[in-house]
Design a protein around this motif. Structure first.
Motif, PDB file in Angstrom:
ATOM      1  N   LEU A   1      72.816 106.143  60.250  1.00 30.10           N
ATOM      2  CA  LEU A   1      71.537 106.531  59.665  1.00 30.10           C
ATOM      3  C   LEU A   1      71.041 107.820  60.318  1.00 30.10           C
ATOM      4  CD1 LEU A   1      69.272 105.514  57.721  1.00 30.10           C
ATOM      5  CD2 LEU A   1      68.221 104.465  59.732  1.00 30.10           C
ATOM      6  N   TYR A   2      70.703 108.811  59.508  1.00 26.60           N
ATOM      7  CA  TYR A   2      70.332 110.111  60.040  1.00 26.60           C
ATOM      8  C   TYR A   2      69.172 109.997  61.030  1.00 26.60           C
ATOM      9  CZ  TYR A   2      69.295 115.077  60.280  1.00 26.60           C
ATOM     10  OH  TYR A   2      69.100 116.367  60.725  1.00 26.60           O
ATOM     11  N   SER A   3      69.308 110.721  62.146  1.00 27.44           N
ATOM     12  CA  SER A   3      68.380 110.736  63.288  1.00 27.44           C
ATOM     13  C   SER A   3      68.566 109.524  64.192  1.00 27.44           C
ATOM     14  CB  SER A   3      66.910 110.836  62.857  1.00 27.44           C
ATOM     15  OG  SER A   3      66.394 109.590  62.432  1.00 27.44           O
ATOM     16  N   HIS A   4      69.568 108.670  63.882  1.00 32.48           N
ATOM     17  CA  HIS A   4      69.848 107.521  64.744  1.00 32.48           C
ATOM     18  C   HIS A   4      71.328 107.500  65.143  1.00 32.48           C
ATOM     19  CE1 HIS A   4      65.952 105.523  64.381  1.00 32.48           C
ATOM     20  NE2 HIS A   4      65.962 105.880  63.118  1.00 32.48           N
ATOM     21  N   PHE A   5      71.822 108.654  65.587  1.00 38.39           N
ATOM     22  CA  PHE A   5      73.226 108.749  65.972  1.00 38.39           C
ATOM     23  C   PHE A   5      73.416 108.184  67.383  1.00 38.39           C
ATOM     24  CE2 PHE A   5      73.093 112.907  63.397  1.00 38.39           C
ATOM     25  CZ  PHE A   5      73.282 112.232  62.210  1.00 38.39           C
ATOM     26  N   VAL A   6      73.075 106.935  67.590  1.00 37.92           N
ATOM     27  CA  VAL A   6      73.140 106.326  68.910  1.00 37.92           C
ATOM     28  C   VAL A   6      74.587 106.135  69.325  1.00 37.92           C
ATOM     29  CG1 VAL A   6      70.945 105.137  68.685  1.00 37.92           C
ATOM     30  CG2 VAL A   6      73.006 104.051  67.840  1.00 37.92           C
ATOM     31  N   ASP A   7      74.833 106.041  70.619  1.00 35.73           N
ATOM     32  CA  ASP A   7      73.972 106.384  71.749  1.00 35.73           C
ATOM     33  C   ASP A   7      74.088 107.886  72.060  1.00 35.73           C
ATOM     34  OD1 ASP A   7      73.105 103.810  72.354  1.00 35.73           O
ATOM     35  OD2 ASP A   7      74.642 103.493  73.853  1.00 35.73           O
ATOM     36  N   PHE A   8      75.319 108.328  71.999  1.00 29.44           N
ATOM     37  CA  PHE A   8      75.642 109.659  72.479  1.00 29.44           C
ATOM     38  C   PHE A   8      74.874 110.746  71.739  1.00 29.44           C
ATOM     39  CE2 PHE A   8      78.231 113.504  72.465  1.00 29.44           C
ATOM     40  CZ  PHE A   8      78.423 113.698  73.819  1.00 29.44           C
ATOM     41  N   LEU A   9      74.615 110.537  70.461  1.00 23.61           N
ATOM     42  CA  LEU A   9      73.991 111.574  69.655  1.00 23.61           C
ATOM     43  C   LEU A   9      72.495 111.378  69.458  1.00 23.61           C
ATOM     44  CD1 LEU A   9      76.713 112.136  66.931  1.00 23.61           C
ATOM     45  CD2 LEU A   9      76.175 113.582  68.855  1.00 23.61           C
ATOM     46  N   ALA A  10      71.875 110.544  70.290  1.00 21.25           N
ATOM     47  CA  ALA A  10      70.430 110.365  70.181  1.00 21.25           C
ATOM     48  C   ALA A  10      69.732 111.720  70.302  1.00 21.25           C
ATOM     49  CB  ALA A  10      69.941 109.415  71.270  1.00 21.25           C
ATOM     50  N   ARG A  11      68.761 111.931  69.453  1.00 21.59           N
ATOM     51  CA  ARG A  11      67.955 113.150  69.426  1.00 21.59           C
ATOM     52  C   ARG A  11      68.700 114.348  68.834  1.00 21.59           C
ATOM     53  NH1 ARG A  11      67.989 111.147  74.131  1.00 21.59           N
ATOM     54  NH2 ARG A  11      69.097 112.909  75.034  1.00 21.59           N
ATOM     55  N   SER A  12      69.874 114.152  68.272  1.00 13.22           N
ATOM     56  CA  SER A  12      70.577 115.266  67.644  1.00 13.22           C
ATOM     57  C   SER A  12      70.139 115.396  66.190  1.00 13.22           C
ATOM     58  CB  SER A  12      72.090 115.046  67.710  1.00 13.22           C
ATOM     59  OG  SER A  12      72.456 113.952  66.907  1.00 13.22           O
ATOM     60  N   TYR A  13      70.293 116.586  65.642  1.00 14.06           N
ATOM     61  CA  TYR A  13      69.936 116.791  64.247  1.00 14.06           C
ATOM     62  C   TYR A  13      71.058 117.466  63.467  1.00 14.06           C
ATOM     63  CZ  TYR A  13      69.150 121.777  65.130  1.00 14.06           C
ATOM     64  OH  TYR A  13      69.311 123.102  65.451  1.00 14.06           O
ATOM     65  N   PHE A  14      72.110 117.921  64.147  1.00 12.94           N
ATOM     66  CA  PHE A  14      73.205 118.589  63.470  1.00 12.94           C
ATOM     67  C   PHE A  14      74.522 118.195  64.134  1.00 12.94           C
ATOM     68  CE2 PHE A  14      76.340 121.956  63.239  1.00 12.94           C
ATOM     69  CZ  PHE A  14      76.331 122.337  61.904  1.00 12.94           C
ATOM     70  N   ILE A  15      75.500 117.840  63.309  1.00 15.16           N
ATOM     71  CA  ILE A  15      76.847 117.619  63.812  1.00 15.16           C
ATOM     72  C   ILE A  15      77.831 118.067  62.755  1.00 15.16           C
ATOM     73  CG2 ILE A  15      76.841 115.198  63.049  1.00 15.16           C
ATOM     74  CD1 ILE A  15      78.843 114.678  65.360  1.00 15.16           C
ATOM     75  N   GLU A  16      78.891 118.722  63.206  1.00 18.57           N
ATOM     76  CA  GLU A  16      79.946 119.168  62.321  1.00 18.57           C
ATOM     77  C   GLU A  16      81.274 118.801  62.971  1.00 18.57           C
ATOM     78  OE1 GLU A  16      79.457 122.963  59.625  1.00 18.57           O
ATOM     79  OE2 GLU A  16      80.593 123.501  61.414  1.00 18.57           O
ATOM     80  N   ILE A  17      82.145 118.143  62.200  1.00 16.88           N
ATOM     81  CA  ILE A  17      83.474 117.750  62.680  1.00 16.88           C
ATOM     82  C   ILE A  17      84.505 118.582  61.932  1.00 16.88           C
ATOM     83  CG2 ILE A  17      85.102 115.851  62.999  1.00 16.88           C
ATOM     84  CD1 ILE A  17      82.734 113.924  62.830  1.00 16.88           C
ATOM     85  N   LYS A  18      85.466 119.125  62.658  1.00 14.51           N
ATOM     86  CA  LYS A  18      86.441 120.033  62.045  1.00 14.51           C
ATOM     87  C   LYS A  18      87.812 119.862  62.681  1.00 14.51           C
ATOM     88  CE  LYS A  18      83.211 122.478  63.438  1.00 14.51           C
ATOM     89  NZ  LYS A  18      82.164 123.510  63.613  1.00 14.51           N
ATOM     90  N   ILE A  19      88.861 120.215  61.943  1.00 16.54           N
ATOM     91  CA  ILE A  19      90.231 120.043  62.416  1.00 16.54           C
ATOM     92  C   ILE A  19      91.041 121.307  62.122  1.00 16.54           C
ATOM     93  CG2 ILE A  19      90.191 117.532  62.124  1.00 16.54           C
ATOM     94  CD1 ILE A  19      91.758 117.901  59.513  1.00 16.54           C
ATOM     95  N   ARG A  20      92.124 121.499  62.894  1.00 15.72           N
ATOM     96  CA  ARG A  20      93.061 122.572  62.595  1.00 15.72           C
ATOM     97  C   ARG A  20      94.424 122.234  63.216  1.00 15.72           C
ATOM     98  NH1 ARG A  20      90.541 127.273  66.602  1.00 15.72           N
ATOM     99  NH2 ARG A  20      91.399 126.434  68.551  1.00 15.72           N
ATOM    100  N   PRO A  21      95.516 122.782  62.667  1.00 16.75           N
ATOM    101  CA  PRO A  21      96.839 122.530  63.259  1.00 16.75           C
ATOM    102  C   PRO A  21      96.933 123.119  64.656  1.00 16.75           C
ATOM    103  CG  PRO A  21      97.018 123.420  61.034  1.00 16.75           C
ATOM    104  CD  PRO A  21      95.587 123.581  61.447  1.00 16.75           C
ATOM    105  N   LEU A  22      97.727 122.492  65.509  1.00 16.28           N
ATOM    106  CA  LEU A  22      97.883 123.005  66.866  1.00 16.28           C
ATOM    107  C   LEU A  22      98.527 124.381  66.891  1.00 16.28           C
ATOM    108  CD1 LEU A  22      99.008 119.770  68.776  1.00 16.28           C
ATOM    109  CD2 LEU A  22      96.892 121.050  69.118  1.00 16.28           C
ATOM    110  N   ASN A  23      99.335 124.683  65.889  1.00  8.38           N
ATOM    111  CA  ASN A  23      99.981 125.996  65.843  1.00  8.38           C
ATOM    112  C   ASN A  23      99.209 126.981  64.993  1.00  8.38           C
ATOM    113  OD1 ASN A  23     100.497 124.711  63.436  1.00  8.38           O
ATOM    114  ND2 ASN A  23     102.577 125.524  63.230  1.00  8.38           N
ATOM    115  N   CYS A  24      97.914 126.777  64.915  1.00 11.23           N
ATOM    116  CA  CYS A  24      97.056 127.640  64.110  1.00 11.23           C
ATOM    117  C   CYS A  24      97.110 129.074  64.620  1.00 11.23           C
ATOM    118  CB  CYS A  24      95.625 127.116  64.174  1.00 11.23           C
ATOM    119  SG  CYS A  24      94.528 127.741  62.908  1.00 11.23           S
ATOM    120  N   ASN A  25      97.340 130.015  63.725  1.00 15.46           N
ATOM    121  CA  ASN A  25      97.440 131.405  64.116  1.00 15.46           C
ATOM    122  C   ASN A  25      96.066 132.065  64.107  1.00 15.46           C
ATOM    123  OD1 ASN A  25     100.338 131.614  64.321  1.00 15.46           O
ATOM    124  ND2 ASN A  25     100.350 131.321  62.097  1.00 15.46           N
ATOM    125  N   ILE A  26      95.391 132.040  65.267  1.00 21.39           N
ATOM    126  CA  ILE A  26      94.066 132.638  65.355  1.00 21.39           C
ATOM    127  C   ILE A  26      94.069 133.773  66.363  1.00 21.39           C
ATOM    128  CG2 ILE A  26      92.867 130.547  64.659  1.00 21.39           C
ATOM    129  CD1 ILE A  26      92.328 129.989  67.592  1.00 21.39           C
TER     130      ILE A  26
END
Length: 245
Positions: free
Chosen positions: A220-245
């Motif tokens: 439930l938004y604004s209830h990202f317990v425990d670790f995310l208490a009081r947070s308002y933004f989170i973004e999860i992202k992935i990439r290959p280990l051999n990513c050419n950056i």
């Protein structure tokens, strides 16, 4: 898919595999082979902004295109964003099928889908990053050198490890867990973590719960317990280990 259609459309032709990582990106608005070539550390010629891109041969399905959101800034760039919470505008209290297919809008809040996560990471060789912002102005990131989601047969079991970041590791607790939603209880608690916490009803979203916290980014938004208490933004992202950056 387009940002005005459901993310479910990316699932229709998914095949187990990984994205071929190419060194260069086409110019302008041409389709890309991977978010990797959009990295912040690439040459000025190739450098492009974070946003929605059309990825060709998605999950190595020949000639199948899917829309993805690429982060070209954080952690060097090259990230394919698979989850975002920022304003509570999208209901994450969804059933198993919806978490498999994905929901939301790529330019706002969304979940990309368990089938897509397995398709992309099922063969291993992927890393994951979370960027989190708190209401008090703090920002933290979590970076994992290993991220893998198993198949539906294995209830999309999570494998995560190799932590680096600006805080303690909350995902160690969730490593090895099966995915749980309000209609599919696969956690290790006596009741369903997607429905209850601390003995009372608190409608939440699907996650790799154990018993139940530490990290609940789809709750439930604004209830990202425990670790995310009081947070308002989170973004999860992935990439290959051999990513050419």
């Amino acid at each position: 898919m387009t940002t005005t259609t459901t993310i479910t459309t990316i699932i229709l032709l998914l095949a187990i595999g990984i994205i071929a990582v190419l060194a260069g990106c086409p110019k302008a608005n041409a389709p890309i082979e991977s978010c990797c070539c959009l990295g912040f550390n690439t040459s000025v010629f190739n450098k492009r902004k974070s946003g929605v891109y059309t990825m060709v041969n998605f999950c190595e399905v020949k000639c199948y295109n899917a829309e993805v959101y690429c982060d070209t800034i954080n952690g060097g760039g090259g990230w394919l964003v698979v989850q975002r919470r920022q304003d509570g505008s999208v209901d994450f209290n969804r059933n198993w099928g919806e978490y498999e297919d994905g929901f939301g809008e790529l330019t706002g809040e969304f979940w990309y889908g368990l089938r897509a996560l397995h398709c992309l990471t099922g063969q291993g060789g992927w890393e994951m990053r979370m960027d989190i912002k708190y209401k008090d102005g703090r920002s933290v990131f979590l970076h994992y050198e290993q991220f893998k989601v198993a198949s539906a047969k294995d209830k999309y079991k999570l494998t995560v490890g190799g932590f680096q970041g600006t805080t303690t590791d909350p995902m160690e607790y969730h490593n090895g867990m099966n995915f749980t939603t309000k209609d599919s209880d696969n956690d290790q608690w006596g009741r369903n973590c997607a429905i209850e916490n601390w003995g009372y009803s608190r409608p939440g979203g699907g996650w790799w719960y154990k018993g139940c916290e530490v990290l609940m980014p789809n709750h439930l938004y604004s209830h990202f317990v425990d670790f995310l208490a009081r947070s308002y933004f989170i973004e999860i992202k992935i990439r290959p280990l051999n990513c050419n950056i």
